[in-house]
Design a protein around this motif. Structure first.
Motif, PDB file in Angstrom:
ATOM      1  N   SER A  24      23.046  13.778 114.266  1.00  0.00           N
ATOM      2  CA  SER A  24      24.160  13.497 113.401  1.00  0.00           C
ATOM      3  C   SER A  24      25.325  13.400 114.383  1.00  0.00           C
ATOM      4  CB  SER A  24      24.453  14.240 112.408  1.00  0.00           C
ATOM      5  OG  SER A  24      24.601  15.649 112.804  1.00  0.00           O
ATOM      6  N   ASN A  25      25.263  14.372 115.475  1.00  0.00           N
ATOM      7  CA  ASN A  25      26.642  14.596 116.583  1.00  0.00           C
ATOM      8  C   ASN A  25      26.566  13.253 117.207  1.00  0.00           C
ATOM      9  OD1 ASN A  25      28.652  15.603 117.558  1.00  0.00           O
ATOM     10  ND2 ASN A  25      27.545  17.126 118.818  1.00  0.00           N
ATOM     11  N   LEU A  26      25.343  12.829 117.755  1.00  0.00           N
ATOM     12  CA  LEU A  26      25.296  11.901 118.786  1.00  0.00           C
ATOM     13  C   LEU A  26      25.478  10.548 117.900  1.00  0.00           C
ATOM     14  CD1 LEU A  26      23.830  11.166 121.566  1.00  0.00           C
ATOM     15  CD2 LEU A  26      21.621  10.490 120.239  1.00  0.00           C
ATOM     16  N   VAL A  27      25.161  10.314 116.534  1.00  0.00           N
ATOM     17  CA  VAL A  27      25.645   8.973 115.995  1.00  0.00           C
ATOM     18  C   VAL A  27      27.049   8.901 115.741  1.00  0.00           C
ATOM     19  CG1 VAL A  27      25.389   8.010 113.904  1.00  0.00           C
ATOM     20  CG2 VAL A  27      23.476   8.494 114.810  1.00  0.00           C
ATOM     21  N   VAL A  28      27.804  10.091 115.431  1.00  0.00           N
ATOM     22  CA  VAL A  28      28.911  10.129 115.212  1.00  0.00           C
ATOM     23  C   VAL A  28      29.879   9.908 116.589  1.00  0.00           C
ATOM     24  CG1 VAL A  28      30.971  11.753 114.510  1.00  0.00           C
ATOM     25  CG2 VAL A  28      29.004  11.651 113.089  1.00  0.00           C
ATOM     26  N   LYS A  29      29.470  10.623 117.525  1.00  0.00           N
ATOM     27  CA  LYS A  29      30.171  10.467 118.934  1.00  0.00           C
ATOM     28  C   LYS A  29      29.947   8.967 119.364  1.00  0.00           C
ATOM     29  CE  LYS A  29      31.286  14.754 119.360  1.00  0.00           C
ATOM     30  NZ  LYS A  29      32.302  15.401 119.017  1.00  0.00           N
ATOM     31  N   THR A  30      28.811   8.306 119.187  1.00  0.00           N
ATOM     32  CA  THR A  30      28.730   6.964 119.615  1.00  0.00           C
ATOM     33  C   THR A  30      29.457   6.133 118.943  1.00  0.00           C
ATOM     34  OG1 THR A  30      26.254   7.784 120.484  1.00  0.00           O
ATOM     35  CG2 THR A  30      26.868   5.145 120.163  1.00  0.00           C
ATOM     36  N   PHE A  58      30.501   6.785 127.165  1.00  0.00           N
ATOM     37  CA  PHE A  58      31.114   8.045 126.912  1.00  0.00           C
ATOM     38  C   PHE A  58      30.801   8.880 125.653  1.00  0.00           C
ATOM     39  CE2 PHE A  58      34.837   6.491 129.734  1.00  0.00           C
ATOM     40  CZ  PHE A  58      34.363   7.728 130.601  1.00  0.00           C
ATOM     41  N   GLY A  59      30.484   8.060 124.436  1.00  0.00           N
ATOM     42  CA  GLY A  59      30.044   8.800 123.196  1.00  0.00           C
ATOM     43  C   GLY A  59      28.581   9.379 123.385  1.00  0.00           C
ATOM     44  N   LEU A  60      27.743   8.383 123.905  1.00  0.00           N
ATOM     45  CA  LEU A  60      26.386   9.204 124.194  1.00  0.00           C
ATOM     46  C   LEU A  60      26.438  10.267 125.286  1.00  0.00           C
ATOM     47  CD1 LEU A  60      24.457   5.569 124.381  1.00  0.00           C
ATOM     48  CD2 LEU A  60      23.856   7.387 122.694  1.00  0.00           C
ATOM     49  N   GLY A  61      27.117  10.217 126.107  1.00  0.00           N
ATOM     50  CA  GLY A  61      27.039  11.128 127.126  1.00  0.00           C
ATOM     51  C   GLY A  61      27.726  12.641 126.615  1.00  0.00           C
ATOM     52  N   ARG A  62      28.671  12.457 125.661  1.00  0.00           N
ATOM     53  CA  ARG A  62      29.420  13.501 124.757  1.00  0.00           C
ATOM     54  C   ARG A  62      28.340  14.191 123.893  1.00  0.00           C
ATOM     55  NH1 ARG A  62      31.820  17.802 126.265  1.00  0.00           N
ATOM     56  NH2 ARG A  62      32.417  18.568 124.560  1.00  0.00           N
ATOM     57  N   GLY A  63      27.717  13.283 123.250  1.00  0.00           N
ATOM     58  CA  GLY A  63      26.778  13.771 122.255  1.00  0.00           C
ATOM     59  C   GLY A  63      25.514  14.326 122.760  1.00  0.00           C
ATOM     60  N   GLY A  67      24.285  18.560 122.448  1.00  0.00           N
ATOM     61  CA  GLY A  67      23.096  18.420 122.124  1.00  0.00           C
ATOM     62  C   GLY A  67      22.314  19.219 123.163  1.00  0.00           C
ATOM     63  N   ASP A  68      22.585  19.252 124.313  1.00  0.00           N
ATOM     64  CA  ASP A  68      21.950  20.290 125.239  1.00  0.00           C
ATOM     65  C   ASP A  68      22.348  21.300 125.334  1.00  0.00           C
ATOM     66  OD1 ASP A  68      20.352  20.399 127.374  1.00  0.00           O
ATOM     67  OD2 ASP A  68      22.013  20.581 128.754  1.00  0.00           O
ATOM     68  N   ALA A  69      23.634  21.645 124.831  1.00  0.00           N
ATOM     69  CA  ALA A  69      24.122  23.149 124.652  1.00  0.00           C
ATOM     70  C   ALA A  69      23.643  23.481 123.565  1.00  0.00           C
ATOM     71  CB  ALA A  69      25.852  23.005 124.581  1.00  0.00           C
ATOM     72  N   ILE A  70      23.463  22.920 122.222  1.00  0.00           N
ATOM     73  CA  ILE A  70      23.109  23.334 121.137  1.00  0.00           C
ATOM     74  C   ILE A  70      21.484  23.911 121.394  1.00  0.00           C
ATOM     75  CG2 ILE A  70      21.981  22.859 118.869  1.00  0.00           C
ATOM     76  CD1 ILE A  70      24.672  21.141 118.558  1.00  0.00           C
ATOM     77  N   PHE A  71      20.817  22.982 122.105  1.00  0.00           N
ATOM     78  CA  PHE A  71      19.187  23.444 122.382  1.00  0.00           C
ATOM     79  C   PHE A  71      19.088  24.678 123.395  1.00  0.00           C
ATOM     80  CE2 PHE A  71      17.996  19.327 120.307  1.00  0.00           C
ATOM     81  CZ  PHE A  71      17.107  19.954 119.597  1.00  0.00           C
ATOM     82  N   ARG A  72      20.098  24.830 124.134  1.00  0.00           N
ATOM     83  CA  ARG A  72      20.067  26.036 125.282  1.00  0.00           C
ATOM     84  C   ARG A  72      20.541  27.185 124.609  1.00  0.00           C
ATOM     85  NH1 ARG A  72      19.090  24.353 130.797  1.00  0.00           N
ATOM     86  NH2 ARG A  72      18.868  22.238 131.048  1.00  0.00           N
TER      87      ARG A  72
END
Length: 82
Positions: A24-30, A58-63, A67-72
């Protein structure tokens, strides 16, 4: 129990919750990047396509980064109070 650590939620549920937040974060940022790119394209760049693609990138990169931070993180999902 006899020395066993009880977990409040199964790991599958935690992983599913993380995926829900990440996607959902990826879709919103994109979408926000796309909107900002269209806005910049119309106002400043005579309706060229590169601001739209730049905003989507930029949106995809930020998402992806969030996401990487959430999984780590080992702490799980953060609680958001509304």
């Amino acid at each position: 129990m006899s020395g066993q650590l009880e977990v409040s939620a199964p790991s599958r549920s935690i992983l599913n919750d993380k995926w829900d937040v990440v996607l959902s974060n990826l879709v919103v940022k994109t979408g926000l990047g796309f909107g900002a790119g269209v806005f910049a394209s119309v106002l400043f760049f005579k309706r060229r396509a590169f601001p739209v693609w730049l905003g989507v990138g930029f949106g995809l990169g930020r998402g992806y980064a969030e996401g990487d931070a959430i999984f780590r993180s080992h702490a799980g999902l953060r609680a958001v109070r509304a």
